[in-house]
Scaffold this active site. Structure first.
Site, mmCIF file in Angstrom:
data_model
loop_
_atom_site.group_PDB
_atom_site.id
_atom_site.type_symbol
_atom_site.label_atom_id
_atom_site.label_comp_id
_atom_site.label_asym_id
_atom_site.label_seq_id
_atom_site.Cartn_x
_atom_site.Cartn_y
_atom_site.Cartn_z
ATOM 1 N N ILE A 685 -5.541 -31.108 18.787
ATOM 2 C CA ILE A 685 -6.803 -31.545 18.213
ATOM 3 C C ILE A 685 -6.712 -31.348 16.708
ATOM 4 O O ILE A 685 -6.397 -30.265 16.240
ATOM 5 C CB ILE A 685 -7.973 -30.721 18.790
ATOM 6 C CG1 ILE A 685 -8.014 -30.885 20.318
ATOM 7 C CG2 ILE A 685 -9.286 -31.114 18.147
ATOM 8 C CD1 ILE A 685 -8.965 -29.933 20.990
ATOM 9 N N SER A 994 -0.129 -23.982 16.758
ATOM 10 C CA SER A 994 -1.197 -24.966 16.564
ATOM 11 C C SER A 994 -1.498 -24.989 15.069
ATOM 12 O O SER A 994 -2.242 -24.130 14.568
ATOM 13 C CB SER A 994 -2.454 -24.583 17.352
ATOM 14 O OG SER A 994 -2.232 -24.715 18.723
ATOM 15 N N THR A 995 -0.881 -25.945 14.367
ATOM 16 C CA THR A 995 -1.006 -25.949 12.903
ATOM 17 C C THR A 995 -2.438 -26.197 12.466
ATOM 18 O O THR A 995 -2.834 -25.791 11.373
ATOM 19 C CB THR A 995 -0.092 -27.032 12.294
ATOM 20 O OG1 THR A 995 -0.378 -28.291 12.913
ATOM 21 C CG2 THR A 995 1.355 -26.681 12.474
ATOM 22 N N CYS A 996 -3.207 -26.882 13.342
ATOM 23 C CA CYS A 996 -4.584 -27.146 12.950
ATOM 24 C C CYS A 996 -5.391 -25.853 12.844
ATOM 25 O O CYS A 996 -6.390 -25.800 12.144
ATOM 26 C CB CYS A 996 -5.246 -28.108 13.931
ATOM 27 S SG CYS A 996 -4.992 -27.678 15.661
ATOM 28 N N PHE A 997 -4.971 -24.801 13.588
ATOM 29 C CA PHE A 997 -5.665 -23.510 13.521
ATOM 30 C C PHE A 997 -4.834 -22.454 12.819
ATOM 31 O O PHE A 997 -5.222 -21.289 12.790
ATOM 32 C CB PHE A 997 -5.989 -23.017 14.937
ATOM 33 C CG PHE A 997 -6.933 -23.913 15.669
ATOM 34 C CD1 PHE A 997 -8.240 -24.072 15.239
ATOM 35 C CD2 PHE A 997 -6.505 -24.621 16.794
ATOM 36 C CE1 PHE A 997 -9.105 -24.903 15.917
ATOM 37 C CE2 PHE A 997 -7.373 -25.454 17.473
ATOM 38 C CZ PHE A 997 -8.686 -25.611 17.038
#
Length: 1028
Positions: A685, A994-997
């Site tokens: 996401i 999870s690079t988005c987080f």
């Protein structure tokens, strides 16, 4: 009834009678008037005819006289002259000319006193008539001189004739009558000559000489011969000498003769004997003392007005150059007078507001018309003015400063250069100006101790005021003045040493105090500082890096640090203390001078460091206070951000401020989904992390030199637009897109690994439009070897023409040799010693600007659609590079550890976490640590302000299952993670992220070695989220 009729008849007859009588009386009166008119007309006609007969007889007699071969005595010449003067009109020019020749001829006869025309002056009955006659003859000669054009051959002969008349009869030196026994007559005859000159002066003698000199000299090639010029100058000087150099005659000489354009230059060239006369009579000193009275100086300027005041100025400067002793002894008066004259000229300098404003070749836009003759002679006037900033005059005027000996240490031999380029002998157009000065002297620092009210300081201040006034008045030759003032390699360092000694504490405090004073003394001190800044800025601008850093010409780099600190504080005080807000006129000019010198040093330091860390910061400036004032719209805060943003300590709030800027269009949120090599959407996401990775990947692709949109510089491999990018059909659209993407990355605070060449980044920031910008200074960031080769031409000892260079650049474009002309027709123009400096700058400008002009413009267009250039105004080029690429510093693991959040049962004392930090610090190289950071955050560089500013914060979570089975933390999973209880050995699973987080998902490994191997493998795979 009959009586009434008779009465009426009688009255009617009476009326008729009276009317007839009146008519008869009027007729008689008319007859008498006609008789009188006829008599008057007849008298006038008879008089006219009589005059005509008389004139005819006189002219016939004159003709007979000139036709005769016998010598005429003085009395006959006198009588003929009387008659000619009685009937003289403009038609008698030729007769007057013959009369003058007869008179002069009579003066040349040997041993015949009765023939000498001047002998009549000794006749008791004829002395007064003779004096009146010679006055009339000489004034008519003057009237003819006024109308003659010396450049016409026939007129030139007449000029010689009438000047000879004037020279002969205004001095007794050529009169044969005073030789031998006649010597006793000389005093009386000399008084007659003085009487004649007095008469001529009253009639406007000096105006006639001025017109003649202007007609003959105010042109590109003078038409006056040596004899003519000598005669005119002799005539101009005679009344002054006769009057014992009275103020009235000196005034006339200054207004009418010394204001003729470049007259001193012509006298020096054409008739050096007259120059000797000037020096014999000590004329320069007399002029200086006359003008030392302010009222008399103003009177002269008002009479001459602007342009001719400038001509007088040029002649006085030329005389000063030729009379060093007088200049040295009368320096104070001389400097004051030149300053006053320049200030007066400045009143005529105007802004071009209408068609009534005229162009002046030295002063710029000017409120007076500039006549043709003045325009023609302006190159010579300019050459005279140049003596003011020539070495001899500067050495004389600045003798107090230049006599100061800078303390020196024992010199150490410099290291021998190893490259063949450096073996070229050092000689160039600026050789003497830029020779390495006292390279072994002690560093100059503020010491104080010199009283500002001392005569020496006052003298130096007034000299600085003179040159500063010249810079602001002679706008069209300003660069010449600055170059002249920097020609002596020790003037500026010694002037800095002088400034360092002023006041009790040396320099800075004194000048800051002067800002708040409006005294004349304060103004003069600030003018000294202003001149120092203008000249030093000019010098550093034209010096290349080798001359500044290696040869350390004029200033040692340690002194540049001291000077930059001085300037930085001074400008900061002007801004922060509110002085700049209300500054106008001289104070505003002062600010721009000091600020200009400061910014040249700052930009030079940004390009190649010479100052220590934090040299430019103001530690007493609280960023929080600054931003509060900015939000309130305080003027001083806005000015500080506009002029000296480098004083703000960016490590606190500066960079973060950039993130608070308003958004629109492309600046909004962009969502991204990756597709893997199999055509399957990758999981994840996008909470900014996926977009960050997408942005980084797309920018990496377009900046790849293999694509030929960008090239890398030689040496340090930094990026700039490729000159041959046009092989892509839509290359300009691509550049605009890349500019937008980079702008978006900067706007979002996303750092990308794109090292730009500083010259290109400077263009993106608009530095190339700055007055401080120099193409040659930026060239090393493109090609250091090319820069060395180019600057070696400047130092080439010999004829540059032998190198066979032209004003063009040959480039190999995909196997074909293409010739680019640096200027129209450049390929046929050879590079010579005269134009080699222009060649160097043209070449640098072509390589860094012209070749990539379209590509750069497209990139800037895209970049500025996202980032307002004013937002970057507070950053230097290296700082903007850090905004783009992040810090090059090592990843601070302690800082990362301090700001890490743990989930799933992990905690800072957990053995897996302890192993992780130990592996990162001890087992991984710096490159692997950067790969680890990229694996977790999608960026290999740390945040600019440290990991405290990483959003969301870096976190590590203990996981038991693969990503597709992961449903988040449960009470059981957290407890198992906390107590290191495993359902089964996770040795086969890899760490994921999870690079988005900014989240690292770490299995609960049983051994440190397994963790190290799995982690190393995971970070080297370069895939997205599907690593488990």
């Amino acid at each position: 009834h009959e009586y009434s009729s008779l009465l009426c008849f009688t009255q009617s007859s009476k009326s008729e009678f009276l009317d007839k009588a009146r008519q008869a009386r009027e007729e008689r009166k008319g007859y008498k008037a006609r008789d009188r008119a006829a008599t008057l007309i007849q008298a006038l006609v008879r008089r006219f005819l009589c005059r005509c007969r008389l004139q005819k007889q006189i002219r016939f007699a004159l003709q007979a006289m000139h036709a005769g071969t016998t010598k005429r005595n003085a009395l006959s010449i006198f009588k003929i002259a009387q008659k000619l003067l009685f009937i003289f009109c403009q038609d008698d020019k030729l007769r007057f000319e013959k009369l003058c020749r007869s008179i002069l001829g009579s003066m040349d006869v040997e041993n015949e006193p009765k023939v000498w025309y001047v002998s009549l002056a000794l006749s008791k009955d004829l002395t007064i008539p003779w004096i009146k006659q010679i006055k009339d003859l000489l004034w008519i000669s003057c009237q003819f001189l006024k109308k003659l054009k010396p450049d016409i051959m026939q007129d030139n002969k007449l000029v010689t004739l009438y000047l000879t008349m004037l020279v002969t009869f205004t001095d007794t030196s050529t009169w044969k009558i005073v030789r031998g026994k006649g010597e006793a007559l000389r005093p009386a005859l000399t008084r007659i000559c003085e009487n004649i000159m007095g008469h001529l002066n009253q009639k406007g003698f000096y105006s006639i000489l001025q017109i003649l000199l202007t007609n003959g000299l105010a042109r590109s090639r003078p038409s006056l011969t040596k004899g003519t010029l000598t005669a005119v100058f002799t005539l101009a000087l005679r009344p002054v000498i006769a009057a014992h150099f009275s103020d009235n005659l000196l005034r006339s000489l200054l207004i009418h003769i010394m204001s003729v354009p470049a007259v001193v230059s012509h006298i020096y060239t054409i008739t050096p004997e007259c120059m000797t006369t000037i020096q014999t009579h000590d004329l320069l000193r007399k002029f200086i003392l006359f003008l030392s009275c302010e009222e008399q100086c103003v009177d002269i300027c008002v009479c001459l007005e602007g342009s001719h005041t400038l001509c007088l100025l040029g002649n006085l400067i030329h005389l000063g150059y030729l009379n060093e002793k007088v200049l040295e002894e009368e320096a104070n008066h001389f400097v004051t007078e030149l300053t006053d004259m320049l200030s007066y000229c400045q009143r005529y300098v105007s802004q071009k507001k209408s068609n009534l404003t005229h162009w002046h070749p030295v002063l710029g836009w000017f409120s007076q018309t500039v006549d043709y003759g003045l325009n023609e002679s302006m190159p010579l006037v300019t050459k005279q003015l140049q003596y003011l900033w020539g070495m001899p005059v500067i050495r004389t005027l600045f003798s107090d400063v230049l006599s100061k000996k800078l303390e020196t240490q024992e010199p150490t031999p410099p290291p021998q250069p190893t490259t063949s380029q450096n073996n070229l002998p050092v000689k160039s157009l600026f050789k003497r100006a830029f020779q390495k000065s006292a390279s072994v002297r002690n560093i100059l620092k503020p010491v104080g101790g010199r009283r500002v009210d001392s005569a020496e300081v006052q003298k130096v201040c007034s000299i600085c005021v003179l040159y500063q006034t010249a810079l602001t008045t002679l706008t069209q030759i300003r660069l010449q003045i600055l170059t002249g003032l920097t020609y002596l390699d020790d003037l500026l360092p010694k002037l800095w040493a002088f400034i360092c000694e002023l006041g009790p504490q040396g320099g800075l405090k004194l000048f800051i105090e002067c800002l708040n004073n409006d005294t004349e003394e304060s103004k003069q001190l600030l003018a000294m500082l202003m001149l120092f800044c203008d000249c030093s800025r000019h010098l550093i601008t034209i010096l290349d890096d080798i001359e500044v850093y290696e040869e350390q010409i004029s200033f040692k780099t340690e002194e540049l640090v001291t000077i930059s600190s001085f300037l930085n504080t001074f400008v900061y005080k002007m801004v922060w203390d509110g002085i700049l807000e209300n500054a106008k006129g001289e104070k505003l000019d002062l600010f721009h001078s000091v600020h200009g010198w400061l910014m040249v040093l700052y930009e030079r330091d940004c390009r190649r460091r010479f100052s220590p860390d934090d040299n430019w910061l103001r530690k007493d400036l609280k960023p929080s206070l600054l931003f509060q004032e900015l939000e309130k719209g305080k003027r001083r805060a806005q000015l500080l951000l506009q002029y000296i943003p480098h004083v703000i300590p960016h490590k606190n709030d500066g960079y973060d401020q950039l993130r608070r800027l308003p958004v629109n269009s492309i600046k909004g949120v962009i969502r991204v989904k990756f597709v893997n090599d199999l055509g399957v959407d990758e999981a994840g996401i996008d909470q900014d992390g996926v977009f960050k990775e997408f942005l980084e990947e797309i920018i990496k692709k377009v900046f790849n030199p293999a694509l030929n949109l960008f090239k890398t510089t030689s040496g340090n491999e930094r990026l700039y637009p490729s000159p041959t990018s046009y092989i892509h059909e839509n290359h300009l659209q691509l550049f605009e897109f890349v500019g937008k993407m980079l702008g978006k990355a900067m706007y979002e605070g996303i750092v990308v690994d794109v090292p730009f060449a500083s010259f290109f980044l400077g263009q993106v920031m608009g530095h190339h439009h700055s007055t401080f910008y120099s193409s040659i200074d930026e060239l090393p960031s493109l090609d250091s070897e090319f820069y060395k080769n180019l600057t070696s031409i400047k130092r080439y000892d010999g004829d540059v023409g032998d190198l066979g260079l032209t004003l063009s650049y040959d480039e190999d474009v995909m196997g074909q040799l293409v010739c680019h002309e640096l200027i129209p027709g450049g390929k046929t123009m050879p590079v010579t010693n005269e134009n080699k400096i222009s060649y160097i700058h043209l070449m640098a400008h072509f390589r860094m600007h012209t070749q990539i002009k379209e590509q750069t413009a497209a990139f800037i267009r895209g970049f500025r659609s996202i980032i307002n250039p004013e937002w970057l105004h507070m950053f230097s080029t290296p700082e903007v590079q850090r905004l783009v690429s992040g810090d090059n510093a090592e990843i601070d693991l302690d800082d990362l550890k301090k700001h890490t959040v743990y989930y799933g049962g992990f905690h800072s004392s957990h053995r897996v976490i302890i192993w992780l930090w130990d592996i990162l610090s001890s087992d991984f190289s710096s490159e692997e640590r950067a790969m680890f950071l990229k694996f977790v955050t999608s960026c290999s560089r740390p945040p600019l302000l440290g990991f405290a500013y990483l959003k969301p914060p870096f976190s590590i979570r203990c996981v038991e299952v693969s990503d597709d089975q992961d449903t988040g933390d449960t009470l059981g999973s957290v407890l198992r993670g906390f107590f290191t209880i495993r359902k089964k050995e996770p040795g086969g699973r890899l760490p994921t992220s999870s690079t988005c987080f900014n989240l690292l998902k770490l299995p609960n490994y049983s051994k440190k070695s397994i963790l190290r191997d799995k982690l190393r493998y995971a970070i080297s795979m370069n895939t997205g989220f599907e690593l488990s």
